[in-house]
Design a protein around this motif. Structure first.
Motif, PDB file in Angstrom:
ATOM      1  N   LEU A  23      57.969  70.950  36.345  1.00 37.57           N
ATOM      2  CA  LEU A  23      59.008  70.346  35.507  1.00 37.57           C
ATOM      3  C   LEU A  23      58.656  68.933  35.065  1.00 37.57           C
ATOM      4  O   LEU A  23      59.190  68.444  34.060  1.00 37.57           O
ATOM      5  CB  LEU A  23      60.350  70.334  36.245  1.00 37.57           C
ATOM      6  N   MET A  24      57.762  68.259  35.792  1.00 42.39           N
ATOM      7  CA  MET A  24      57.371  66.911  35.394  1.00 42.39           C
ATOM      8  C   MET A  24      56.632  66.918  34.064  1.00 42.39           C
ATOM      9  O   MET A  24      56.500  65.881  33.418  1.00 42.39           O
ATOM     10  CB  MET A  24      56.507  66.275  36.491  1.00 42.39           C
ATOM     11  N   ASP A  25      56.171  68.091  33.626  1.00 42.07           N
ATOM     12  CA  ASP A  25      55.488  68.197  32.338  1.00 42.07           C
ATOM     13  C   ASP A  25      56.412  68.660  31.210  1.00 42.07           C
ATOM     14  O   ASP A  25      55.928  68.992  30.117  1.00 42.07           O
ATOM     15  CB  ASP A  25      54.308  69.167  32.456  1.00 42.07           C
ATOM     16  N   MET A  26      57.711  68.661  31.436  1.00 36.30           N
ATOM     17  CA  MET A  26      58.623  68.999  30.357  1.00 36.30           C
ATOM     18  C   MET A  26      58.445  67.995  29.226  1.00 36.30           C
ATOM     19  O   MET A  26      58.351  66.779  29.457  1.00 36.30           O
ATOM     20  CB  MET A  26      60.069  68.988  30.846  1.00 36.30           C
ATOM     21  N   PRO A  27      58.378  68.464  27.986  1.00 33.27           N
ATOM     22  CA  PRO A  27      58.108  67.554  26.867  1.00 33.27           C
ATOM     23  C   PRO A  27      59.214  66.505  26.694  1.00 33.27           C
ATOM     24  O   PRO A  27      60.400  66.819  26.750  1.00 33.27           O
ATOM     25  CB  PRO A  27      58.043  68.494  25.658  1.00 33.27           C
ATOM     26  N   TYR A  28      58.763  65.275  26.539  1.00 40.09           N
ATOM     27  CA  TYR A  28      59.645  64.125  26.305  1.00 40.09           C
ATOM     28  C   TYR A  28      60.676  63.930  27.413  1.00 40.09           C
ATOM     29  O   TYR A  28      61.784  63.451  27.190  1.00 40.09           O
ATOM     30  CB  TYR A  28      60.312  64.244  24.928  1.00 40.09           C
ATOM     31  N   LEU A  29      60.283  64.262  28.639  1.00 39.04           N
ATOM     32  CA  LEU A  29      61.144  64.029  29.799  1.00 39.04           C
ATOM     33  C   LEU A  29      61.179  62.551  30.168  1.00 39.04           C
ATOM     34  O   LEU A  29      62.230  62.010  30.503  1.00 39.04           O
ATOM     35  CB  LEU A  29      60.647  64.853  30.987  1.00 39.04           C
ATOM     36  N   LEU A  30      60.026  61.890  30.100  1.00 39.41           N
ATOM     37  CA  LEU A  30      59.928  60.500  30.536  1.00 39.41           C
ATOM     38  C   LEU A  30      60.178  59.539  29.374  1.00 39.41           C
ATOM     39  O   LEU A  30      59.790  59.818  28.239  1.00 39.41           O
ATOM     40  CB  LEU A  30      58.550  60.224  31.139  1.00 39.41           C
ATOM     41  N   PRO A  31      60.798  58.388  29.646  1.00 42.72           N
ATOM     42  CA  PRO A  31      61.080  57.417  28.586  1.00 42.72           C
ATOM     43  C   PRO A  31      59.811  56.685  28.152  1.00 42.72           C
ATOM     44  O   PRO A  31      58.858  56.556  28.925  1.00 42.72           O
ATOM     45  CB  PRO A  31      62.069  56.452  29.251  1.00 42.72           C
ATOM     46  N   GLN A  32      59.799  56.200  26.921  1.00 45.60           N
ATOM     47  CA  GLN A  32      58.650  55.442  26.436  1.00 45.60           C
ATOM     48  C   GLN A  32      58.508  54.103  27.155  1.00 45.60           C
ATOM     49  O   GLN A  32      57.417  53.541  27.200  1.00 45.60           O
ATOM     50  CB  GLN A  32      58.752  55.216  24.922  1.00 45.60           C
ATOM     51  N   ASP A  33      59.600  53.607  27.708  1.00 48.12           N
ATOM     52  CA  ASP A  33      59.547  52.372  28.495  1.00 48.12           C
ATOM     53  C   ASP A  33      58.944  52.698  29.852  1.00 48.12           C
ATOM     54  O   ASP A  33      59.628  53.100  30.781  1.00 48.12           O
ATOM     55  CB  ASP A  33      60.950  51.783  28.659  1.00 48.12           C
ATOM     56  N   THR A  34      57.633  52.525  29.962  1.00 48.73           N
ATOM     57  CA  THR A  34      56.928  52.933  31.176  1.00 48.73           C
ATOM     58  C   THR A  34      57.278  52.071  32.390  1.00 48.73           C
ATOM     59  O   THR A  34      57.029  52.482  33.523  1.00 48.73           O
ATOM     60  CB  THR A  34      55.407  52.876  30.962  1.00 48.73           C
ATOM     61  N   SER A  35      57.869  50.905  32.164  1.00 48.51           N
ATOM     62  CA  SER A  35      58.142  49.996  33.283  1.00 48.51           C
ATOM     63  C   SER A  35      59.197  50.533  34.240  1.00 48.51           C
ATOM     64  O   SER A  35      59.289  50.076  35.378  1.00 48.51           O
ATOM     65  CB  SER A  35      58.577  48.624  32.759  1.00 48.51           C
ATOM     66  N   VAL A  36      60.003  51.522  33.813  1.00 53.73           N
ATOM     67  CA  VAL A  36      61.055  52.052  34.684  1.00 53.73           C
ATOM     68  C   VAL A  36      60.666  53.380  35.322  1.00 53.73           C
ATOM     69  O   VAL A  36      61.374  53.871  36.200  1.00 53.73           O
ATOM     70  CB  VAL A  36      62.391  52.228  33.908  1.00 53.73           C
ATOM     71  N   ILE A  37      59.567  53.966  34.890  1.00 59.32           N
ATOM     72  CA  ILE A  37      59.227  55.324  35.332  1.00 59.32           C
ATOM     73  C   ILE A  37      58.966  55.379  36.830  1.00 59.32           C
ATOM     74  O   ILE A  37      59.546  56.200  37.556  1.00 59.32           O
ATOM     75  CB  ILE A  37      58.034  55.870  34.538  1.00 59.32           C
ATOM     76  N   SER A  38      58.083  54.514  37.330  1.00 56.80           N
ATOM     77  CA  SER A  38      57.755  54.530  38.753  1.00 56.80           C
ATOM     78  C   SER A  38      58.976  54.220  39.600  1.00 56.80           C
ATOM     79  O   SER A  38      59.197  54.831  40.650  1.00 56.80           O
ATOM     80  CB  SER A  38      56.639  53.517  39.040  1.00 56.80           C
ATOM     81  N   GLN A  39      59.779  53.289  39.129  1.00 58.29           N
ATOM     82  CA  GLN A  39      61.000  52.904  39.856  1.00 58.29           C
ATOM     83  C   GLN A  39      61.942  54.087  40.037  1.00 58.29           C
ATOM     84  O   GLN A  39      62.406  54.364  41.146  1.00 58.29           O
ATOM     85  CB  GLN A  39      61.715  51.790  39.079  1.00 58.29           C
ATOM     86  N   VAL A  40      62.220  54.816  38.962  1.00 60.71           N
ATOM     87  CA  VAL A  40      63.169  55.933  39.020  1.00 60.71           C
ATOM     88  C   VAL A  40      62.589  57.106  39.817  1.00 60.71           C
ATOM     89  O   VAL A  40      63.283  57.704  40.652  1.00 60.71           O
ATOM     90  CB  VAL A  40      63.556  56.389  37.596  1.00 60.71           C
ATOM     91  N   LEU A  41      61.311  57.418  39.577  1.00 59.94           N
ATOM     92  CA  LEU A  41      60.715  58.571  40.254  1.00 59.94           C
ATOM     93  C   LEU A  41      60.597  58.373  41.755  1.00 59.94           C
ATOM     94  O   LEU A  41      60.504  59.345  42.512  1.00 59.94           O
ATOM     95  CB  LEU A  41      59.336  58.870  39.669  1.00 59.94           C
ATOM     96  N   ASN A  42      60.602  57.123  42.197  1.00 64.74           N
ATOM     97  CA  ASN A  42      60.486  56.863  43.634  1.00 64.74           C
ATOM     98  C   ASN A  42      61.782  56.355  44.238  1.00 64.74           C
ATOM     99  O   ASN A  42      61.796  55.806  45.339  1.00 64.74           O
ATOM    100  CB  ASN A  42      59.320  55.901  43.887  1.00 64.74           C
ATOM    101  N   ASP A  43      62.888  56.580  43.524  1.00 64.80           N
ATOM    102  CA  ASP A  43      64.218  56.308  44.060  1.00 64.80           C
ATOM    103  C   ASP A  43      64.787  57.625  44.598  1.00 64.80           C
ATOM    104  O   ASP A  43      64.067  58.618  44.722  1.00 64.80           O
ATOM    105  CB  ASP A  43      65.101  55.716  42.955  1.00 64.80           C
ATOM    106  N   ASP A  44      66.072  57.644  44.893  1.00 67.51           N
ATOM    107  CA  ASP A  44      66.679  58.828  45.519  1.00 67.51           C
ATOM    108  C   ASP A  44      66.520  60.094  44.681  1.00 67.51           C
ATOM    109  O   ASP A  44      66.263  61.178  45.215  1.00 67.51           O
ATOM    110  CB  ASP A  44      68.170  58.573  45.780  1.00 67.51           C
ATOM    111  N   VAL A  45      66.669  59.964  43.362  1.00 64.95           N
ATOM    112  CA  VAL A  45      66.588  61.154  42.511  1.00 64.95           C
ATOM    113  C   VAL A  45      65.172  61.721  42.525  1.00 64.95           C
ATOM    114  O   VAL A  45      64.974  62.947  42.524  1.00 64.95           O
ATOM    115  CB  VAL A  45      67.045  60.824  41.063  1.00 64.95           C
ATOM    116  N   GLY A  46      64.170  60.870  42.581  1.00 63.99           N
ATOM    117  CA  GLY A  46      62.792  61.337  42.678  1.00 63.99           C
ATOM    118  C   GLY A  46      62.481  61.926  44.035  1.00 63.99           C
ATOM    119  O   GLY A  46      61.707  62.883  44.160  1.00 63.99           O
ATOM    120  N   ARG A  47      63.073  61.352  45.089  1.00 60.52           N
ATOM    121  CA  ARG A  47      62.873  61.863  46.447  1.00 60.52           C
ATOM    122  C   ARG A  47      63.340  63.319  46.543  1.00 60.52           C
ATOM    123  O   ARG A  47      62.692  64.148  47.205  1.00 60.52           O
ATOM    124  CB  ARG A  47      63.658  60.992  47.432  1.00 60.52           C
TER     125      ARG A  47
END
Length: 363
Positions: A130-154
């Protein structure tokens, strides 16, 4: 060493691979060798004595890349925090074997820690795709690592538990550029284009939705396939395109933002569960330090790779907001195809909401 690891994998190949939520009895794990007695290692507070052991860490990226720097930072930090009781052996650039082999080596306990892309981990745990779903991640890359390693990413990482793997963290490695010998500015430009992809049902459906012909080719064979015309183009992060010299046989590089290279840093589940709290704390702290290095080094390294490819004659551009909208609309059918379980239907919207909130908080 690679032959020894391959032999060990062959011996353990009888263990079956299951998708997430499958029979957890098929999730194997050998214990690493741990010397009896204690070293004078301590956790970050210096309060615990750490048992001696050696940890094998493998990853597929060339030395000197941000991922390699991060892995080496992690290894150094583990040894430092344990006062040398835990020693780390790092195998970069696929020295253990192919990416599927390195993932399997962790699942079987032949190595303790590995880094691999979600698309390939999906062979072991289908939800990782599912991480390869098209246009799942925002263009603002500065928040990606933060969100993916928070509770929802866990919650996402925990899907790996059922196949004998403990997901430590998501490591964002940049958006995948499309490269080709004809320019890409619209969905119509993709029509009948033969695109090399890694093995992934979602990537296959994404390119079919764009009118292209997706063709699965091994990473190591991609250069030759581009050179001899077996395929017209491919997708990879800028650093992979540069280090593999794909730009030598491709004219255009296009930031489409359709998908990203997202890795999981994973450990053998049985081994992880046998570690004491002090050892887990050391490894966790070391991973956080390593991820910080990756997040800091990646943007500059990516831009440097793009600059060098442009200097060598490549033509680079990013899709405009209007062009992205067209690509996003064309690939929206992929969500209908793959959000097929109650968990997927509930989880993906929550992940997207978390990204939206993180982006909004910065504005």
């Amino acid at each position: 060493m690679k032959k020894i690891i391959s032999l060990a994998l062959a011996v353990t190949m009888a263990v079956s691979l299951t998708a997430c939520g499958g029979n957890s009895n098929s999730a194997g794990g050998q214990e690493p060798k741990v010397e009896e007695g204690s070293g004078q290692g301590a956790d970050s507070q210096g309060a615990e004595t750490i048992s001696k052991q050696t940890i094998k860490i493998t990853h597929p990226q060339p030395e000197g890349t941000p991922e390699d720097m991060a892995i080496k930072t992690m290894a150094e930090k583990i040894e430092e925090l344990s006062d040398g009781a835990i020693q780390c052996e790092v195998y970069p650039n696929g020295q253990i074997g192919s990416i599927p082999e390195s993932i399997q080596s962790v699942q079987m306990g032949v190595t303790q820690i590995a880094m691999g892309p979600c698309a390939i981990i999906a062979s072991y745990c289908e939800d990782m795709a599912l991480m390869d779903m098209p246009y799942l991640l925002p263009q603002d890359t500065s928040v990606i690592s933060q969100v993916l390693n928070d509770d929802v990413g866990r919650e996402f990482l925990d899907r790996l538990d059922s196949v004998g793997i403990h997901g430590m963290a998501f490591w964002f490695a940049g958006f995948r550029l499309m490269s080709s010998n004809t320019d890409i500015n619209s969905v119509d430009d993709m029509k009948n284009m033969k695109m090399r992809i890694m093995e992934s049902n979602i990537l296959t459906s994404t390119y079919k939705a764009l009118g292209a012909q997706p063709i699965v080719i091994a990473y190591a064979e991609t250069y030759n396939a581009l050179q001899n015309g077996t395929v017209d183009g491919q997708e990879n992060p800028a650093q992979s395109i540069y280090t593999m010299n794909f730009h030598e046989v491709q004219k255009y590089l296009v930031d489409t933002y359709h998908d990203a290279q997202t890795h999981v840093l994973m450990v053998n589940g049985a081994w992880w569960n046998k570690q004491d709290d002090a050892t887990k704390a050391i490894i966790t702290e070391a991973e956080i330090a390593a991820r910080k290095v990756l997040d800091e080094e990646l943007p500059g390294y990516t831009q440097d790779c793009i600059d060098k490819m442009v200097e060598a004659g490549s033509i680079y551009h990013a899709l405009t907001d209007e062009q992205v909208k067209e690509f996003k609309e064309a690939t929206s059918v992929v969500y209908d195809e793959f959000l097929t379980t109650d968990w997927r239907k509930g989880y993906i919207p929550r992940l997207q909401e978390a990204f939206d909130q993180a982006v909004a908080a910065k504005q």
